[in-house]
Scaffold this motif. Structure first.
Motif, PDB file in Angstrom:
ATOM      1  N   ALA A 176      23.770 -12.891 -97.430  1.00 55.20           N
ATOM      2  CA  ALA A 176      24.068 -12.546 -96.039  1.00 55.20           C
ATOM      3  C   ALA A 176      22.845 -11.909 -95.379  1.00 55.20           C
ATOM      4  CB  ALA A 176      25.248 -11.583 -95.994  1.00 55.20           C
ATOM      5  N   ASP A 185      24.923 -20.800 -93.716  1.00 57.80           N
ATOM      6  CA  ASP A 185      25.331 -19.922 -92.605  1.00 57.80           C
ATOM      7  C   ASP A 185      25.270 -18.485 -93.093  1.00 57.80           C
ATOM      8  OD1 ASP A 185      26.534 -18.512 -90.558  1.00 57.80           O
ATOM      9  OD2 ASP A 185      27.994 -20.098 -90.127  1.00 57.80           O
ATOM     10  N   ARG A 186      24.279 -17.748 -92.608  1.00 58.73           N
ATOM     11  CA  ARG A 186      24.013 -16.404 -93.137  1.00 58.73           C
ATOM     12  C   ARG A 186      24.551 -15.295 -92.255  1.00 58.73           C
ATOM     13  NH1 ARG A 186      24.317 -18.152 -97.825  1.00 58.73           N
ATOM     14  NH2 ARG A 186      22.889 -19.869 -98.242  1.00 58.73           N
ATOM     15  N   ASN A 187      25.501 -15.635 -91.368  1.00 61.75           N
ATOM     16  CA  ASN A 187      26.166 -14.585 -90.588  1.00 61.75           C
ATOM     17  C   ASN A 187      26.739 -13.562 -91.572  1.00 61.75           C
ATOM     18  OD1 ASN A 187      27.706 -13.030 -88.881  1.00 61.75           O
ATOM     19  ND2 ASN A 187      28.544 -14.781 -87.741  1.00 61.75           N
ATOM     20  N   PRO A 188      26.276 -12.303 -91.511  1.00 60.92           N
ATOM     21  CA  PRO A 188      26.657 -11.350 -92.563  1.00 60.92           C
ATOM     22  C   PRO A 188      28.137 -10.979 -92.536  1.00 60.92           C
ATOM     23  CG  PRO A 188      25.453 -10.236 -90.807  1.00 60.92           C
ATOM     24  CD  PRO A 188      25.371 -11.707 -90.510  1.00 60.92           C
ATOM     25  N   VAL A 189      28.826 -11.185 -91.417  1.00 65.00           N
ATOM     26  CA  VAL A 189      30.227 -10.724 -91.331  1.00 65.00           C
ATOM     27  C   VAL A 189      31.163 -11.584 -92.187  1.00 65.00           C
ATOM     28  CG1 VAL A 189      29.829  -9.767 -89.046  1.00 65.00           C
ATOM     29  CG2 VAL A 189      30.831 -12.045 -89.250  1.00 65.00           C
ATOM     30  N   TYR A 190      30.656 -12.713 -92.700  1.00 63.67           N
ATOM     31  CA  TYR A 190      31.483 -13.561 -93.563  1.00 63.67           C
ATOM     32  C   TYR A 190      31.482 -13.077 -95.005  1.00 63.67           C
ATOM     33  CZ  TYR A 190      30.920 -16.848 -89.651  1.00 63.67           C
ATOM     34  OH  TYR A 190      30.889 -17.442 -88.415  1.00 63.67           O
ATOM     35  N   GLU A 191      30.469 -12.290 -95.360  1.00 61.91           N
ATOM     36  CA  GLU A 191      30.288 -11.992 -96.775  1.00 61.91           C
ATOM     37  C   GLU A 191      30.154 -10.500 -97.048  1.00 61.91           C
ATOM     38  OE1 GLU A 191      27.472 -13.638-100.401  1.00 61.91           O
ATOM     39  OE2 GLU A 191      27.089 -14.384 -98.382  1.00 61.91           O
ATOM     40  N   ASP A 192      29.699  -9.759 -96.065  1.00 63.80           N
ATOM     41  CA  ASP A 192      29.310  -8.370 -96.315  1.00 63.80           C
ATOM     42  C   ASP A 192      30.238  -7.423 -95.536  1.00 63.80           C
ATOM     43  OD1 ASP A 192      27.156  -6.534 -97.413  1.00 63.80           O
ATOM     44  OD2 ASP A 192      27.100  -6.033 -95.272  1.00 63.80           O
ATOM     45  N   SER A 203      28.557  -4.899 -93.086  1.00 62.43           N
ATOM     46  CA  SER A 203      28.099  -5.538 -91.845  1.00 62.43           C
ATOM     47  C   SER A 203      29.279  -5.852 -90.933  1.00 62.43           C
ATOM     48  CB  SER A 203      27.369  -6.846 -92.141  1.00 62.43           C
ATOM     49  OG  SER A 203      26.170  -6.617 -92.805  1.00 62.43           O
ATOM     50  N   ARG A 214      32.407 -18.361 -99.746  1.00 60.18           N
ATOM     51  CA  ARG A 214      31.042 -18.381-100.272  1.00 60.18           C
ATOM     52  C   ARG A 214      30.548 -19.825-100.452  1.00 60.18           C
ATOM     53  NH1 ARG A 214      32.235 -14.721-104.218  1.00 60.18           N
ATOM     54  NH2 ARG A 214      31.786 -12.865-103.024  1.00 60.18           N
ATOM     55  N   HIS A 215      31.433 -20.675-100.953  1.00 55.14           N
ATOM     56  CA  HIS A 215      31.095 -22.090-101.105  1.00 55.14           C
ATOM     57  C   HIS A 215      30.700 -22.673 -99.736  1.00 55.14           C
ATOM     58  CE1 HIS A 215      32.682 -26.268-102.663  1.00 55.14           C
ATOM     59  NE2 HIS A 215      31.437 -26.304-102.297  1.00 55.14           N
ATOM     60  N   ARG A 263      20.467  -9.091 -89.239  1.00 54.61           N
ATOM     61  CA  ARG A 263      20.566  -9.904 -88.022  1.00 54.61           C
ATOM     62  C   ARG A 263      20.975  -9.047 -86.826  1.00 54.61           C
ATOM     63  NH1 ARG A 263      23.635 -15.599 -88.397  1.00 54.61           N
ATOM     64  NH2 ARG A 263      21.908 -15.944 -89.831  1.00 54.61           N
ATOM     65  N   TRP A 277      34.272  -5.613 -86.719  1.00 49.94           N
ATOM     66  CA  TRP A 277      35.366  -6.310 -87.367  1.00 49.94           C
ATOM     67  C   TRP A 277      35.998  -5.352 -88.377  1.00 49.94           C
ATOM     68  CZ3 TRP A 277      35.782 -10.757 -84.799  1.00 49.94           C
ATOM     69  CH2 TRP A 277      34.630 -11.272 -84.206  1.00 49.94           C
ATOM     70  N   GLN A 320      30.332  -2.685 -89.326  1.00 50.11           N
ATOM     71  CA  GLN A 320      29.290  -2.232 -88.396  1.00 50.11           C
ATOM     72  C   GLN A 320      29.360  -3.000 -87.075  1.00 50.11           C
ATOM     73  OE1 GLN A 320      25.379  -3.079 -89.955  1.00 50.11           O
ATOM     74  NE2 GLN A 320      24.406  -2.732 -87.965  1.00 50.11           N
ATOM     75  N   HIS A 321      29.754  -4.282 -87.148  1.00 46.22           N
ATOM     76  CA  HIS A 321      29.748  -5.111 -85.945  1.00 46.22           C
ATOM     77  C   HIS A 321      31.138  -5.250 -85.315  1.00 46.22           C
ATOM     78  CE1 HIS A 321      25.541  -5.913 -86.289  1.00 46.22           C
ATOM     79  NE2 HIS A 321      25.679  -6.369 -87.514  1.00 46.22           N
TER      80      HIS A 321
END
Lengths: 193, 149
Positions: free
Chosen positions: B6, A55-62, A65, A47-48, B10, A71, A68-69
Protein backbone atom coordinates in the motif's frame (compact mmCIF):
# COMPACT_ATOMS: atom_id res chain seq x y z
CA UNK A 1 -44.31 -19.95 -14.99
CA UNK A 2 -43.32 -18.99 -18.52
CA UNK A 3 -44.15 -20.97 -21.63
CA UNK A 4 -41.18 -23.03 -22.88
CA UNK A 5 -39.44 -21.25 -25.76
CA UNK A 6 -40.57 -22.53 -29.17
CA UNK A 7 -37.38 -22.09 -31.20
CA UNK A 8 -38.88 -23.29 -34.52
CA UNK A 9 -41.72 -20.80 -34.17
CA UNK A 10 -39.29 -17.98 -33.28
CA UNK A 11 -37.19 -18.75 -36.36
CA UNK A 12 -40.31 -18.54 -38.52
CA UNK A 13 -41.98 -15.59 -36.83
CA UNK A 14 -40.21 -12.43 -35.75
CA UNK A 15 -43.44 -11.32 -34.14
CA UNK A 16 -43.55 -14.39 -31.89
CA UNK A 17 -39.88 -13.94 -30.95
CA UNK A 18 -40.39 -10.25 -30.18
CA UNK A 19 -43.39 -11.02 -27.98
CA UNK A 20 -41.45 -13.69 -26.12
CA UNK A 21 -38.52 -11.32 -25.50
CA UNK A 22 -40.83 -8.55 -24.30
CA UNK A 23 -42.58 -10.98 -21.94
CA UNK A 24 -39.29 -11.21 -20.03
CA UNK A 25 -39.02 -7.49 -19.29
CA UNK A 26 -39.16 -7.09 -15.50
CA UNK A 27 -38.34 -10.76 -14.90
CA UNK A 28 -35.39 -12.20 -12.99
CA UNK A 29 -32.87 -13.55 -15.52
CA UNK A 30 -31.30 -15.78 -12.90
CA UNK A 31 -33.97 -18.47 -12.95
CA UNK A 32 -32.22 -20.51 -10.27
CA UNK A 33 -32.81 -17.67 -7.82
CA UNK A 34 -30.84 -15.05 -5.96
CA UNK A 35 -27.06 -15.16 -6.31
CA UNK A 36 -25.42 -15.49 -2.91
CA UNK A 37 -21.78 -14.50 -2.47
CA UNK A 38 -19.76 -17.66 -1.80
CA UNK A 39 -17.59 -15.72 0.66
CA UNK A 40 -17.95 -12.57 2.72
CA UNK A 41 -15.91 -9.53 1.72
CA UNK A 42 -12.42 -10.59 2.72
CA UNK A 43 -8.81 -9.46 2.69
CA UNK A 44 -7.26 -12.35 0.71
CA UNK A 45 -9.47 -11.58 -2.30
CA UNK A 46 -8.87 -7.84 -1.90
CA UNK A 47 -5.12 -8.42 -1.85
CA UNK A 48 -5.38 -10.62 -4.94
CA UNK A 49 -7.34 -7.83 -6.67
CA UNK A 50 -5.05 -4.91 -5.75
CA UNK A 51 -1.99 -6.89 -6.85
CA UNK A 52 -3.58 -7.82 -10.21
CA UNK A 53 -4.54 -4.18 -10.83
CA UNK A 54 -1.42 -2.76 -9.19
CA UNK A 55 -3.83 -0.50 -7.27
CA UNK A 56 -1.88 0.93 -4.35
CA UNK A 57 -4.63 3.02 -2.77
CA UNK A 58 -3.66 2.46 0.88
CA UNK A 59 -7.25 2.45 2.21
CA UNK A 60 -7.79 -1.01 0.69
CA UNK A 61 -5.03 -2.66 2.67
CA UNK A 62 -3.81 -0.48 5.50
CA UNK A 63 -6.10 0.13 8.48
CA UNK A 64 -4.15 3.13 9.79
CA UNK A 65 -4.33 4.86 6.38
CA UNK A 66 -8.02 4.09 6.08
CA UNK A 67 -8.71 5.71 9.47
CA UNK A 68 -6.41 8.64 8.74
CA UNK A 69 -8.38 9.40 5.56
CA UNK A 70 -11.81 9.29 7.14
CA UNK A 71 -12.85 5.68 6.66
CA UNK A 72 -13.88 3.71 9.72
CA UNK A 73 -12.01 0.64 8.52
CA UNK A 74 -10.08 -0.45 5.44
CA UNK A 75 -12.51 -0.78 2.54
CA UNK A 76 -12.84 -3.01 -0.51
CA UNK A 77 -12.15 -1.48 -3.94
CA UNK A 78 -15.60 -0.34 -5.09
CA UNK A 79 -15.36 -2.09 -8.46
CA UNK A 80 -15.02 -5.41 -6.60
CA UNK A 81 -18.77 -5.27 -5.86
CA UNK A 82 -19.59 -7.59 -8.75
CA UNK A 83 -16.74 -9.92 -7.91
CA UNK A 84 -18.22 -10.82 -4.52
CA UNK A 85 -21.30 -12.44 -6.01
CA UNK A 86 -19.75 -14.00 -9.10
CA UNK A 87 -20.99 -17.59 -9.15
CA UNK A 88 -18.51 -20.35 -8.43
CA UNK A 89 -17.11 -21.72 -11.66
CA UNK A 90 -17.38 -25.19 -13.15
CA UNK A 91 -14.34 -25.22 -15.45
CA UNK A 92 -15.30 -28.43 -17.26
CA UNK A 93 -17.17 -27.44 -20.40
CA UNK A 94 -16.75 -23.68 -19.91
CA UNK A 95 -15.64 -23.20 -23.53
CA UNK A 96 -18.67 -25.08 -24.86
CA UNK A 97 -20.90 -22.90 -22.66
CA UNK A 98 -19.45 -19.78 -24.30
CA UNK A 99 -17.63 -18.91 -21.10
CA UNK A 100 -20.57 -19.03 -18.69
CA UNK A 101 -19.33 -20.19 -15.29
CA UNK A 102 -22.28 -22.55 -14.90
CA UNK A 103 -25.03 -23.95 -17.10
CA UNK A 104 -27.52 -21.21 -18.05
CA UNK A 105 -31.26 -21.67 -18.49
CA UNK A 106 -31.59 -22.00 -22.31
CA UNK A 107 -35.00 -20.30 -22.23
CA UNK A 108 -33.81 -16.94 -20.90
CA UNK A 109 -33.67 -14.30 -23.68
CA UNK A 110 -29.89 -14.62 -24.14
CA UNK A 111 -30.18 -18.38 -24.56
CA UNK A 112 -33.16 -18.12 -26.88
CA UNK A 113 -31.42 -15.52 -29.05
CA UNK A 114 -28.37 -17.80 -29.29
CA UNK A 115 -30.57 -20.64 -30.49
CA UNK A 116 -32.48 -18.50 -33.02
CA UNK A 117 -29.24 -17.32 -34.68
CA UNK A 118 -28.50 -14.09 -32.79
CA UNK A 119 -25.49 -15.76 -31.24
CA UNK A 120 -23.09 -12.82 -31.43
CA UNK A 121 -22.74 -10.68 -28.33
CA UNK A 122 -21.16 -7.27 -27.79
CA UNK A 123 -21.32 -5.33 -24.53
CA UNK A 124 -22.11 -1.68 -25.24
CA UNK A 125 -22.74 0.13 -21.93
CA UNK A 126 -22.05 -0.31 -18.23
CA UNK A 127 -23.28 1.94 -15.44
CA UNK A 128 -22.09 1.15 -11.94
CA UNK A 129 -23.50 2.84 -8.85
CA UNK A 130 -21.84 2.28 -5.51
CA UNK A 131 -23.83 3.34 -2.47
CA UNK A 132 -21.44 2.57 0.36
CA UNK A 133 -17.96 1.18 0.89
CA UNK A 134 -17.89 -2.55 1.55
CA UNK A 135 -15.84 -3.78 4.48
CA UNK A 136 -14.54 -7.17 5.58
CA UNK A 137 -17.41 -9.35 6.75
CA UNK A 138 -20.11 -7.87 4.52
CA UNK A 139 -22.10 -10.65 2.84
CA UNK A 140 -23.70 -9.71 -0.46
CA UNK A 141 -26.38 -11.17 -2.63
CA UNK A 142 -27.59 -10.05 -6.04
CA UNK A 143 -30.49 -10.34 -8.41
CA UNK A 144 -30.61 -9.50 -12.07
CA UNK A 145 -33.72 -8.19 -13.78
CA UNK A 146 -34.23 -7.61 -17.49
CA UNK A 147 -34.98 -3.91 -17.87
CA UNK A 148 -35.61 -3.61 -21.60
CA UNK A 149 -35.31 -5.26 -24.99
CA UNK A 150 -35.15 -3.05 -28.08
CA UNK A 151 -36.93 -3.73 -31.32
CA UNK A 152 -34.88 -5.62 -33.90
CA UNK A 153 -32.32 -3.18 -35.30
CA UNK A 154 -29.91 -3.06 -38.20
CA UNK A 155 -26.40 -2.51 -36.78
CA UNK A 156 -22.86 -2.56 -38.12
CA UNK A 157 -22.58 -6.18 -36.96
CA UNK A 158 -25.84 -7.34 -38.47
CA UNK A 159 -29.44 -7.48 -37.26
CA UNK A 160 -29.74 -7.50 -33.51
CA UNK A 161 -31.44 -6.62 -30.27
CA UNK A 162 -30.16 -4.42 -27.47
CA UNK A 163 -30.86 -5.95 -24.06
CA UNK A 164 -30.43 -4.03 -20.83
CA UNK A 165 -30.44 -5.68 -17.45
CA UNK A 166 -29.98 -4.37 -13.95
CA UNK A 167 -28.06 -6.28 -11.33
CA UNK A 168 -28.81 -5.14 -7.78
CA UNK A 169 -26.69 -5.86 -4.73
CA UNK A 170 -27.86 -5.99 -1.13
CA UNK A 171 -26.01 -6.66 2.10
CA UNK A 172 -26.65 -8.98 5.06
CA UNK A 173 -29.25 -6.51 6.43
CA UNK A 174 -31.14 -6.34 3.14
CA UNK A 175 -29.86 -2.81 2.46
CA UNK A 176 -28.92 -1.84 -1.08
CA UNK A 177 -25.19 -1.32 -1.63
CA UNK A 178 -25.15 -0.71 -5.38
CA UNK A 179 -26.19 -1.78 -8.84
CA UNK A 180 -24.97 -2.29 -12.37
CA UNK A 181 -27.00 -1.48 -15.44
CA UNK A 182 -25.58 -3.31 -18.41
CA UNK A 183 -26.45 -3.24 -22.10
CA UNK A 184 -25.45 -5.79 -24.71
CA UNK A 185 -26.16 -6.17 -28.41
CA UNK A 186 -27.17 -9.70 -29.40
CA UNK A 187 -26.65 -9.94 -33.14
CA UNK A 188 -26.93 -12.41 -36.00
CA UNK A 189 -23.45 -12.44 -37.62
CA UNK A 190 -24.85 -13.96 -40.84
CA UNK A 191 -26.85 -10.76 -41.53
CA UNK A 192 -23.91 -8.35 -41.57
CA UNK A 193 -23.79 -5.83 -44.43
CA UNK B 1 5.86 -10.73 8.07
CA UNK B 2 2.93 -9.45 6.03
CA UNK B 3 4.12 -7.80 2.81
CA UNK B 4 2.61 -4.37 2.43
CA UNK B 5 2.42 -2.77 -1.00
CA UNK B 6 0.00 0.00 0.00
CA UNK B 7 1.20 3.49 -0.90
CA UNK B 8 0.70 5.00 2.56
CA UNK B 9 2.40 8.29 1.62
CA UNK B 10 -0.14 9.08 -1.05
CA UNK B 11 -1.52 12.64 -0.75
CA UNK B 12 -5.28 13.11 -0.71
CA UNK B 13 -7.05 15.74 -2.80
CA UNK B 14 -9.99 17.62 -1.33
CA UNK B 15 -12.69 19.28 -3.41
CA UNK B 16 -11.02 22.65 -2.81
CA UNK B 17 -7.94 21.42 -4.68
CA UNK B 18 -9.97 20.68 -7.81
CA UNK B 19 -11.36 23.04 -10.47
CA UNK B 20 -13.65 22.38 -13.41
CA UNK B 21 -11.44 21.87 -16.46
CA UNK B 22 -8.57 20.29 -14.52
CA UNK B 23 -7.06 17.28 -16.28
CA UNK B 24 -6.84 14.01 -14.37
CA UNK B 25 -3.35 12.53 -14.16
CA UNK B 26 -3.14 10.19 -17.16
CA UNK B 27 -2.56 6.51 -16.44
CA UNK B 28 -0.85 4.18 -18.94
CA UNK B 29 -1.29 0.44 -18.61
CA UNK B 30 1.06 -1.53 -20.86
CA UNK B 31 -1.25 -4.50 -21.20
CA UNK B 32 0.35 -7.92 -21.25
CA UNK B 33 -1.35 -11.32 -21.48
CA UNK B 34 -0.43 -11.77 -17.81
CA UNK B 35 -2.26 -8.60 -16.76
CA UNK B 36 -5.34 -9.51 -18.82
CA UNK B 37 -5.45 -13.01 -17.32
CA UNK B 38 -4.56 -11.95 -13.78
CA UNK B 39 -7.21 -9.25 -13.61
CA UNK B 40 -9.88 -11.54 -15.11
CA UNK B 41 -9.18 -14.19 -12.49
CA UNK B 42 -9.00 -11.57 -9.69
CA UNK B 43 -12.53 -10.54 -10.71
CA UNK B 44 -13.49 -14.25 -10.67
CA UNK B 45 -14.23 -14.24 -14.39
CA UNK B 46 -13.00 -17.51 -15.90
CA UNK B 47 -14.26 -16.94 -19.45
CA UNK B 48 -11.60 -18.45 -21.76
CA UNK B 49 -11.55 -15.34 -24.00
CA UNK B 50 -9.76 -13.56 -21.14
CA UNK B 51 -6.90 -16.04 -20.71
CA UNK B 52 -6.78 -18.58 -23.58
CA UNK B 53 -5.54 -17.12 -26.87
CA UNK B 54 -6.42 -20.21 -28.94
CA UNK B 55 -9.99 -20.00 -27.67
CA UNK B 56 -10.14 -16.23 -28.27
CA UNK B 57 -8.98 -16.68 -31.90
CA UNK B 58 -11.60 -19.39 -32.39
CA UNK B 59 -14.19 -16.77 -31.36
CA UNK B 60 -12.87 -14.34 -34.01
CA UNK B 61 -11.26 -12.10 -31.39
CA UNK B 62 -7.81 -10.69 -32.30
CA UNK B 63 -6.30 -11.99 -29.03
CA UNK B 64 -7.37 -12.44 -25.42
CA UNK B 65 -8.91 -9.21 -24.16
CA UNK B 66 -9.64 -7.38 -20.92
CA UNK B 67 -12.94 -8.28 -19.25
CA UNK B 68 -15.36 -5.50 -18.42
CA UNK B 69 -15.06 -5.90 -14.67
CA UNK B 70 -11.36 -5.18 -15.14
CA UNK B 71 -12.06 -2.17 -17.35
CA UNK B 72 -14.10 -0.80 -14.44
CA UNK B 73 -11.38 -1.87 -12.01
CA UNK B 74 -8.76 0.11 -13.91
CA UNK B 75 -11.12 3.10 -14.20
CA UNK B 76 -11.52 3.00 -10.41
CA UNK B 77 -7.73 2.89 -9.98
CA UNK B 78 -7.27 5.76 -12.47
CA UNK B 79 -9.74 7.88 -10.48
CA UNK B 80 -8.26 7.25 -7.05
CA UNK B 81 -4.62 7.38 -8.25
CA UNK B 82 -5.50 10.98 -9.10
CA UNK B 83 -7.98 11.92 -6.38
CA UNK B 84 -6.26 10.12 -3.53
CA UNK B 85 -7.35 8.04 -0.57
CA UNK B 86 -10.24 10.26 0.60
CA UNK B 87 -12.18 9.94 -2.64
CA UNK B 88 -15.16 7.65 -2.88
CA UNK B 89 -16.03 6.39 -6.37
CA UNK B 90 -19.80 6.68 -6.51
CA UNK B 91 -20.54 6.06 -10.18
CA UNK B 92 -18.77 4.81 -13.32
CA UNK B 93 -20.76 5.18 -16.54
CA UNK B 94 -18.99 3.92 -19.65
CA UNK B 95 -19.72 3.13 -23.25
CA UNK B 96 -17.64 0.19 -24.46
CA UNK B 97 -15.70 0.30 -27.72
CA UNK B 98 -12.74 -1.60 -29.14
CA UNK B 99 -11.33 -4.51 -27.14
CA UNK B 100 -8.33 -3.89 -24.88
CA UNK B 101 -5.76 -6.41 -26.10
CA UNK B 102 -2.21 -7.22 -24.94
CA UNK B 103 0.90 -5.62 -26.44
CA UNK B 104 -0.82 -2.24 -26.62
CA UNK B 105 -0.88 0.57 -24.10
CA UNK B 106 -4.26 1.37 -22.62
CA UNK B 107 -4.16 5.08 -21.80
CA UNK B 108 -6.64 6.57 -19.35
CA UNK B 109 -7.36 10.31 -19.54
CA UNK B 110 -10.07 12.59 -18.24
CA UNK B 111 -10.98 16.04 -17.00
CA UNK B 112 -13.15 17.59 -14.34
CA UNK B 113 -16.58 18.40 -15.77
CA UNK B 114 -18.53 19.57 -12.73
CA UNK B 115 -18.49 20.13 -8.98
CA UNK B 116 -21.68 20.04 -6.91
CA UNK B 117 -22.33 20.38 -3.18
CA UNK B 118 -23.73 17.21 -1.63
CA UNK B 119 -24.33 17.68 2.10
CA UNK B 120 -20.96 18.14 3.81
CA UNK B 121 -19.19 16.63 0.78
CA UNK B 122 -18.69 17.60 -2.83
CA UNK B 123 -19.50 15.46 -5.85
CA UNK B 124 -16.98 15.83 -8.65
CA UNK B 125 -17.98 14.62 -12.11
CA UNK B 126 -15.16 13.76 -14.48
CA UNK B 127 -14.89 12.47 -18.02
CA UNK B 128 -13.05 9.20 -18.57
CA UNK B 129 -11.51 7.80 -21.74
CA UNK B 130 -9.48 4.60 -22.00
CA UNK B 131 -7.94 4.31 -25.47
CA UNK B 132 -5.44 2.11 -27.29
CA UNK B 133 -4.00 2.06 -30.83
CA UNK B 134 -7.36 1.01 -32.28
CA UNK B 135 -9.47 3.74 -30.65
CA UNK B 136 -11.58 4.18 -27.55
CA UNK B 137 -11.92 1.06 -25.44
CA UNK B 138 -14.17 2.84 -22.94
CA UNK B 139 -15.48 6.37 -22.73
CA UNK B 140 -17.88 8.07 -20.38
CA UNK B 141 -17.97 9.72 -17.00
CA UNK B 142 -17.58 9.05 -13.31
CA UNK B 143 -18.63 10.69 -10.05
CA UNK B 144 -16.27 11.00 -7.09
CA UNK B 145 -17.31 12.12 -3.62
CA UNK B 146 -14.66 14.18 -1.82
CA UNK B 147 -14.39 16.09 1.43
CA UNK B 148 -14.91 19.83 0.95
CA UNK B 149 -11.45 20.84 2.18
Amino acid sequence: MKEPADIDLFKASQDALDRYLQSWVGENLNTTGTNHAPDPVNMPMIRHWVDAFDDRNPVYEDTASAKQHGWGARIAPPAMMQTWTMPRVILEGIGERGGASQELDPDIPLGVLDRVGFNGILATNSVLDFERPLVEGDVLQSDVVLESVSERKKTGLGLGYFLTWRQTYIDQDGASVGRQTFTVLKFDPSTIG
Amino acid sequence: MQQHFADTDRKPLNAGDIAVGDPLTPMDIDLTPTIVAATAIATRDFMPVHHDKDYALSQFAPDIFLNILSTNGFVSRFLTDWAGPRAWVKNINIRLGVPAVPHQTLRFTGEVLDKAEAGDKVEVTVSVIAANDSGNHASGSAILVLPRD
